[in-house]
Structures are given as C-alpha cells and as structure tokens.
Design a protein around this motif. Structure first.
Motif, PDB file in Angstrom:
ATOM      1  N   LEU A 152       0.936  -1.229   0.073  1.00 33.13           N
ATOM      2  CA  LEU A 152       0.047   0.112  -0.011  1.00 33.13           C
ATOM      3  C   LEU A 152       1.030   1.126   0.005  1.00 33.13           C
ATOM      4  N   SER A 153       0.381   2.381  -0.629  1.00 32.70           N
ATOM      5  CA  SER A 153       1.006   3.675  -0.669  1.00 32.70           C
ATOM      6  C   SER A 153       0.069   4.493   0.196  1.00 32.70           C
ATOM      7  N   THR A 154       0.512   4.893   1.545  1.00 32.29           N
ATOM      8  CA  THR A 154      -0.345   5.562   2.374  1.00 32.29           C
ATOM      9  C   THR A 154       0.028   6.773   2.857  1.00 32.29           C
ATOM     10  N   THR A 155      -0.926   7.717   2.935  1.00 26.96           N
ATOM     11  CA  THR A 155      -0.832   9.061   3.501  1.00 26.96           C
ATOM     12  C   THR A 155      -1.793   9.343   4.610  1.00 26.96           C
ATOM     13  N   LYS A 156      -1.199   9.602   5.671  1.00 27.19           N
ATOM     14  CA  LYS A 156      -1.903  10.005   6.772  1.00 27.19           C
ATOM     15  C   LYS A 156      -1.547  11.530   7.390  1.00 27.19           C
ATOM     16  N   VAL A 157      -2.676  12.103   7.492  1.00 28.37           N
ATOM     17  CA  VAL A 157      -2.888  13.553   7.845  1.00 28.37           C
ATOM     18  C   VAL A 157      -3.490  13.968   9.031  1.00 28.37           C
ATOM     19  N   PRO A 158      -3.142  14.892   9.808  1.00 27.25           N
ATOM     20  CA  PRO A 158      -4.032  14.980  11.142  1.00 27.25           C
ATOM     21  C   PRO A 158      -5.324  15.814  10.658  1.00 27.25           C
ATOM     22  N   LEU A 159      -6.210  15.669  11.555  1.00 32.21           N
ATOM     23  CA  LEU A 159      -7.551  16.246  11.445  1.00 32.21           C
ATOM     24  C   LEU A 159      -7.724  17.105  12.608  1.00 32.21           C
ATOM     25  N   ARG A 160      -8.261  18.393  12.285  1.00 32.83           N
ATOM     26  CA  ARG A 160      -8.132  19.384  13.339  1.00 32.83           C
ATOM     27  C   ARG A 160      -9.797  19.759  13.425  1.00 32.83           C
ATOM     28  N   ASP A 161     -10.063  20.346  14.557  1.00 34.48           N
ATOM     29  CA  ASP A 161     -11.523  20.862  14.869  1.00 34.48           C
ATOM     30  C   ASP A 161     -11.545  22.253  14.020  1.00 34.48           C
ATOM     31  N   LEU A 162     -12.784  22.594  14.197  1.00 38.00           N
ATOM     32  CA  LEU A 162     -13.038  23.922  13.371  1.00 38.00           C
ATOM     33  C   LEU A 162     -12.171  25.067  13.710  1.00 38.00           C
TER      34      LEU A 162
END
Length: 606
Positions: free
Chosen positions: A319-329
């Motif tokens: 797999l080629s994986t990309t993980k990015v942080p998720l922030r609130d509003l």
C-alpha cells in the motif's frame, strides 16, 4: 450562526431573551411614564379649578422640564440611550410650552417679563443637563453623577417652581379658563399608554418573527448539511482508494467501501469504535499504531509511504499510505487523523519485472561489450592473416595464376577489406557507450575545423565548398562530437551529384524555450542547441528519413557508393547518448538536411 451555516441554539436563545427583554423594558417605561403622568394629573386636577389656562400651560412646561431632568438623570445612572430621546422630546416640548405662553400674555406686560425670566432659567438648565450628558459620554457615569450631586439645589426645579408660583398668583383670575387643561393631560397620558402598548406589541411580534425565521433557516441548513454529508459519503465510497478516519484513541470513526472491502466487512457499524489490532496481524498493527500516534503527537503528516499489509484473504499486498492530522473547526486542536491508502501491488510487481529486465539488459550490454572485444581481436586476427596471405599470393604467384584465378584473388581481397571496414564500423558503434568519455566543455567550432583538416584531401579532390557558421560551446564527449561531424561531412561529400561540386553548410543556434522540443525518449538540458548540416547532394525520398538511421540500411548499392550503412546509426546513438536527437529532411535530387538538437548544459557529466 456557526461555520456550517446553522443558527446555533445559543443564538436563538439570545434573540428570544433580547425580544422579551425589550418588551419588558417598554412596559417598564410605559409604567414609569404612566405613574409620572398620573401624579401630574392629580396635581393639575387640584389646580384646575383655580388656575388659568396659562397656568396650566405653564404647569405643562414645568412637567416637561421635569421629564427632561429625570431622563437626563436616568441616562447618567444607566447610560440607556433610549432616555436621551425622552430628554430631547421633553426639552423641545417644554420650550414650546414657554413659547406658547407668550402670545397669551400680550395684554400682561409684567407676566411677559416674568415669563422671559422663566425662559432664561429653562435654557440655562437645559444647557447644564446637556453638558452633564456629554460628560457622561466622555468621562463615564461616576464623574457625571458626582457633578450632578455637587449641583445641589441648582440641579433641582425649585427655582423654576418659585417663579411659577409668582406667575400663578397673577393668573388666579383666569382659573375658569384653565379647567380644560386637566382633560388635555388625561388624553396625552392615554395616548402615551396606547402608543407604548403598541410599541410593546410590535417588539414582541418582531421578536417572534425573528425567532421563527431563525428556526426555519436552521431547518433548511440542517437539510442542506444532511445532503452535503450524503454527497460526501457517496464521493468517498466511489473512490477506489481506501479512506478512513480515526479519533485520537486510534478508533475507527468513518471509512469508505474500499476500506471495508479490504477488511471484508459489510456493515459500517461493525467497524466503528474498533482499532487496527482487531483486523491486522499484531506485528503490522503495532507499526500502524506507532505511525498514527506519531502523526497525532507531532501534527506532521505521512505522505505516500509504501508499506506492506495483509488483506482479508491473508494475502500480503503493498500500500501507498498518506496520513494527515484532522483538526477541529478552530484549526488548533487535533481530533484525529485521515488516512488514504492505494493498492500498489501491481506497480511493485511491475517494478520487480523492470528490475529483472534491467539486469537482463545489463547482461546483454555486457555480452555486446564482449562481442566488441572479440570483434577487435579474435575476428580481426584471422582477417589480417587472410589479407596477408592474399597479398603474398598476388606477389609471389601472380604469374602462375590465370585470369580467372586473379579475379578470384581480387574478389577475396575486396571482401576481406569490406569485412575489416564493417568490423571497424561496428566497433565504432559499440564504443559510443562502452568507451564513452565524461562530458566536458567542447567548442564545436574547433571540432568541425579538426574534421575539415582530416578531410582536406577529399575536399580538394571533389572541389567541395564548406561553409561553417558560428558554433557554440556545449557539454559533450569531444571524441563523439568529432565522430558525429566526421560521419555527416563524409556522407555529404560522398553522396554528391555527379559533375557538380559538393556544397555543405553548417550552422547552429540556441533555441528559445517554446521551440525546445526533443524527439520522444530523449533527455533535456537547461538550453538546447540546434545544429543544421545541409548539402546539395543527391538526397533521398522522404519515406526514407527514418530508414537512413537504421543499422546496415543502405539506399544505394556498393557499386554506386561505398559504405556499410552504419555511419548515420552511429550519429543517432551519439545524439541520444547526449540527451538529444537527430532527424533528416530531404527530397530526391534536392540535397539532404540533418538537424541535431543537443543540450547546451548536461544534467549529468557522464
């Protein structure tokens, strides 16, 4: 309204409180005015039987001024801007009342004089109150109230009342004429009450209307938001890559169909709240969990990382994986991460096949280099012996041979010569890569002059005319540049029209950016140099513009023109090795033009 376009409950609650608050304030003001009006009515009712209409008007003036002073005092205490409207209205009405008295006193000079004094006191009092209001706006309520308290008796209406009392004594004989003033005050009070009630009802209606509008807008926004969520769900489900969202604890919160298919899960509810340890081998799950925590701890994404995985069938995939942080509003607090994974197993397999092919190609190139060595030694050695013994045979036994034997001997020597030329040309072709030199700064003008010096005898024999324009200095292999021009000029001299001296022109220019188009598969430097070699020879048909660069391809027989058909193939290989290209343009009987494009600066020096 929040960022999603929905009116928040707190916004609606605020509007409800504001609407009812304004309504209550209006009721309070009405009550306050009603109480004041009622008190004034009671006082004026006691005077109505003994005061004149002038006195009643005077009393109205006094009442208005008292309202103005009360409104000013209320503003100084509360800062309520609504009281300033009452102050302004009461001030204007009090001044109007005083002015209304003047024409009524046309036949009473003493009262007119007393009225004038009263007006002066009124204007002075209003100026003082306006000054306190401005002080309240600039300095605040504490200083304004302190000044108001310091005024003492000056801040009350005692002085005006004293003047009015004197005025009242003079107007006792007009008592009967002022009786109608009581009814007028009652009507004014009723009008204020009705007006205030109307304003209160209007405020309530406006508040209710705003609340209903917000509720309708909220319902509409919720409907649109639900549609957007469905659209987003449809979009991510349509994407073939695996997509999922995790919270800060590593639990799955959302995913798409491709991810569930990879995990062999049909119902999304079976995934929500579970972790990677529930689906992957512990060794891989530990690695995935460490990556997730690293993204959440640092806020730095993982981009296109290639990693192994095990699908639901237990098969190892890549797999080629990309993980990015998720922030609130607010964009400040991390609430999870988003991962996108693409199956690159087929690409990995293709890369492995390409690696094997490259290894095979390297072995093939090595075999070609071995062939060049064999051709250089093993093939040329017996060929030289054939030529040597043929020369001895012609020298010692020529008289013993008949004409047919001499013909066979000559054919054998010619064939041996052609074989030696062919071997030399093949070696030259293989040396383009096997004995290539590093790229250095090469002055093409000097290279061409060297080639012309080598071909000097041939040029003189054919009475050829060679024109060489300015040529640039480029990064190149000097030996191969010499070979390139040697082959092109030799061909131009060889394929000239019978009875017509050859004419060859060599020119060059650096191409501007829009014209820097190379042949497919060639490299590209920062700038391109275009070299044009044109002659007036026999030319060839346009259909052969590619065939002339093919190995061993000849357009003419050996009886017409000598050669092996390798020269132009060597030129193209040299051009490609330098990251450039070479093409031909020609018409039969109109000469030939060869266009070479080479980078001025090489990206690499090999």
């Amino acid at each position: 309204m929040n960022r999603t376009g929905i009116h928040s409950p707190s916004s609606i609650r605020f509007k409800v409180l504001l609407g009812f608050g304004l309504a209550i304030l209006a009721v309070g003001i009405i009550a306050f005015l009603s109480i004041r009006s009622t008190r004034s009515f009671i006082r004026t009712a006691e005077w109505v039987s003994r005061t004149h209409r002038v006195l009643e008007k005077h009393e109205s003036m006094l009442r208005h001024l008292m309202e103005a002073e009360s409104a000013a005092r209320g503003y100084l205490i509360t800062g309520d801007e609504l009281l300033l409207d009452f102050f302004q209205q009461a001030s204007e009405e009090g001044i109007d009342d005083a002015e209304a008295l003047r024409p009524m006193l046309a036949d009473q000079p003493e009262q007119r004089a007393r009225l004038g004094e009263i007006q002066k006191q009124i204007m002075r009092k209003l100026r003082t109150l306006r000054g306190l209001i401005e002080l309240r706006r600039k300095e605040g309520d504490a200083i304004a109230l302190k000044r108001f308290s310091a005024m003492g008796q000056e801040g009350s209406m005692l002085e005006l009342r004293s003047l009015m009392a004197e005025f009242e004594l003079e107007e006792q004989h007009l008592l009967g004429e002022r009786s109608g003033l009581t009814n007028q005050i009652g009507k004014e009070t009723m009008a204020r009450i009705l007006l205030g009630s109307g304003v209160t009802v209007a405020l309530l209606l406006v508040a209710v209307g705003l609340i209903l509008r917000d509720i309708a807008a909220r319902r509409l926004a919720e409907t649109l938001l639900a549609q957007e969520r469905n659209l987003l769900r449809s979009l991510i489900d349509a994407i073939p890559d695996q997509i999922f969202v995790k919270d800060t604890e590593g639990r799955y919160a959302l995913d798409n169909v491709a991810h569930r298919r990879f995990l062999n899960i049909a119902d999304p509810e079976h995934l929500t709240g579970r972790t990677v340890f529930d689906f992957a081998p512990r060794e891989l799950a530990t690695i995935y969990e460490a990556d997730d925590q690293g993204v959440l701890a640092t806020g730095n994404p993982i981009l296109n990382r290639e990693e192994p995985a095990v699908n639901a069938d237990g098969k190892m995939v890549w797999l080629s994986t990309t993980k990015v942080p998720l922030r609130d509003l607010t964009g400040e607090r991390l609430v999870g991460l988003v991962c996108v994974s693409s199956d690159i197993s087929e690409r990995k397999l293709a890369e492995e096949k390409l690696r094997v092919f490259a290894a095979q190609l390297e072995r093939s190139n090595a075999e070609l280099r071995d062939f060049a060595s064999v051709a250089s030694h093993d093939l040329q050695e017996p060929l030289r012996k054939i030529q040597a013994f043929a020369d001895r045979l012609r020298l010692k036994c020529a008289d013993a041979l008949d004409q047919q034997g001499l013909d066979y001997l000559e054919r054998m020597q010619n064939a041996a010569g052609r074989m030696q030329t062919l071997i030399q040309d093949l070696l030259t072709l293989s040396y383009v890569t096997s004995r290539a030199q590093p790229f250095v700064q090469v002055d093409l003008g000097q290279v061409v002059q060297g080639v012309l010096s080598d071909l000097e005898v041939r040029i003189e024999q054919d009475a050829a005319k060679i024109e060489v324009g300015p040529l640039p200095t480029i990064d190149a292999d000097p030996v191969q540049m010499r070979q390139l021009f040697q082959n092109l000029l030799s061909n131009a001299l060889k394929f000239h029209k019978p009875g017509q001296p050859p004419e060859v022109t060599i020119s060059a220019r650096v191409l501007p950016a829009p014209e820097q188009a190379l042949s497919p598969g060639t490299g590209q430097g920062e700038e391109l140099c275009q070299i044009v070699v044109a002659d007036n020879g026999i030319g060839f048909e346009e259909q052969y513009v590619e065939q002339v660069f093919t190995l061993f391809q000849r357009l003419h027989s050996r009886q017409e023109y000598e050669g092996t058909g390798i020269g132009l193939a060597v030129c193209r290989k040299i051009a490609h090795r330098h990251g450039g290209s070479i093409v031909a343009k020609s018409e039969k009987g109109q000469g030939a033009t060869f266009i070479i494009k080479l980078p001025v600066k090489q990206i690499t020096k090999s």
